[in-house]
Design a protein around this motif. Structure first.
Motif, PDB file in Angstrom:
ATOM      1  N   ARG A   1       0.842  -1.203   0.000  1.00 38.09           N
ATOM      2  CA  ARG A   1       0.000   0.000   0.000  1.00 38.09           C
ATOM      3  C   ARG A   1       0.874   1.249   0.000  1.00 38.09           C
TER       4      ARG A   1
ATOM      5  N   HIS B   1       1.055   6.939   1.985  1.00 35.96           N
ATOM      6  CA  HIS B   1       0.056   7.925   2.387  1.00 35.96           C
ATOM      7  C   HIS B   1      -1.331   7.319   2.562  1.00 35.96           C
ATOM      8  N   ARG B   2      -1.484   6.037   2.201  1.00 33.42           N
ATOM      9  CA  ARG B   2      -2.752   5.340   2.420  1.00 33.42           C
ATOM     10  C   ARG B   2      -2.615   4.183   3.406  1.00 33.42           C
TER      11      ARG B   2
END
Length: 394
Positions: A125, A128-129
């Protein structure tokens, strides 16, 4: 050989990675860069390793930049490596500004942290997520280049890293005044970065512990670095200062091995209620794990004060204990604050228990294990306990 880190657990991680190629090593905990100038030596023609924890992750950017610049200036002849946080927390931009010309390769494959098209990923991932910055007061940038702006970067993609063009591409970036930002998914990718930069004069490598490990693999191994066994007669204190959710399960498993847990309530800690005598008494009978509990969560603005109070409590308990105490410290800032409170300014790194969990020795002969808060599986603390107290296994 000089490595520069922004926190203590990262400094120890870099030290463990580079240790096999060095005749001697130490981790320095300077209160100013003046203390770094006196130890620029080699033994028998083989490199001596100095790792400086500049303790600047939460410092203003300009201060972090000055610290890196002054540390490099104090040892102009040393081959230098810049250790940054694998989640890009702290003053990465400012530290790189002081270390240029530098090549950046921040991937850490053993922890599932990879870089693809200039974006840091955590277990697949984008950073930032990923939620990995939940304890931070800001959000991470979407790309590494954004995190380094306004410095100019050029992303070197995996196909170039894995080609025969990497050295030429890196050289072109540096000549253009750009920071080469190398993608990486495997240890072999990081080995390629080290090999490509090996004969580029004056160029420094910057990255996480993954790149430090690649640099260590490229160094000729030195025989004879002794590792003494830990002293089972010492007390054993775990100080769990991290806010990482995984730490709760790690501590639960540790408790099944006879380690007493003492949770400290955050509001009570901030009110300066002293629990150090309770901890010292418990250390007479068993290993102890000190943790933080805050049912309503922690305001990130209070986190540094909480860590400071936790460290002072732990240090008072160690000083009042009836025997020497070995320490296991999770979280880089927690580790540094505890050692500062105990007046320690140097560690000798000995071995790595698992990736990022590094055992060092103090001048007084006690053991200190440091580990980044976000590292380690559910059995991490159990493995550390079994390393320090092998007679209690099973």
């Amino acid at each position: 050989m000089l490595a520069i880190a922004d926190d203590l657990s990262g400094a120890a991680e870099a030290a463990a990675a580079l240790l096999p190629g060095c005749r001697s090593a130490r981790i320095e905990l300077p209160t100013s860069t003046e203390t770094l100038a006196a130890h620029n030596t080699q033994h028998d023609g083989r490199p001596a390793l100095a790792v400086a924890d500049l303790d600047c992750r939460n410092a203003p950017g300009a201060e972090a930049e000055r610290s890196v610049h002054a540390t490099l200036a104090a040892r102009p002849a040393a081959k230098a490596f810049l250790k940054i946080d694998s989640l890009l927390r702290g003053n990465v931009r400012s530290m790189l500004a002081a270390a240029r010309p530098a090549v950046l390769a921040p991937a850490l494959p053993p922890a599932g942290r990879t870089v693809h098209n200039g974006v840091l990923h955590v277990s697949g991932r984008p950073l930032h997520r990923s939620g990995q910055w939940s304890a931070e007061s800001a959000a991470p940038a979407a790309t590494i280049a954004e995190a380094l702006a306004p410095q100019r970067c050029r992303v070197i993609t995996l196909d170039v890293v894995r080609s025969g063009r990497l050295r030429e591409t890196v050289r072109d970036c540096l000549e253009a005044g750009e920071i080469p930002l190398c993608d990486g998914e495997t240890d072999a990718d990081l080995d390629a970065v080290v090999a490509a930069c090996a004969d580029l004069p004056g160029v420094r490598l910057a990255g996480s512990g993954g790149l430090a490990s690649a640099l260590g693999r490229a160094m000729p191994e030195v025989d004879g670095y002794g590792i003494e066994a830990p002293d089972s007669a010492h007390g054993l204190l775990f100080v769990i200062g991290t806010a990482e959710a995984a730490s709760a399960e790690q501590v639960r498993r540790l408790a099944t091995r006879g380690v007493q847990q003492i949770p400290l309530d955050v509001p009570v800690l901030l009110a300066q209620h002293d629990e150090s005598d309770r901890i010292a008494r418990a250390l007479r009978h068993s290993p102890v794990a000190v943790t933080l509990q805050s049912p309503h969560g922690v305001n990130p603005a209070h986190s540094r004060e909480i860590v400071r109070r936790l460290a002072e409590t732990a240090a008072r308990a160690v000083r009042s204990a009836d025997r020497p105490v070995d320490l296991v410290l999770t979280g880089g800032e927690t580790a540094r604050r505890v050692l500062d409170a105990l007046g320690m300014d140097e560690l000798v790194p000995l071995t790595q228990i698992h990736h990022g969990a590094v055992r060092s020795r103090t001048r007084g002969g006690t053991s200190v294990v440091t580990r980044p808060g976000s590292f380690g599986d559910a059995d991490s603390l159990v493995r550390i306990a079994e390393h320090l107290r092998p007679a209690t296994e099973g």
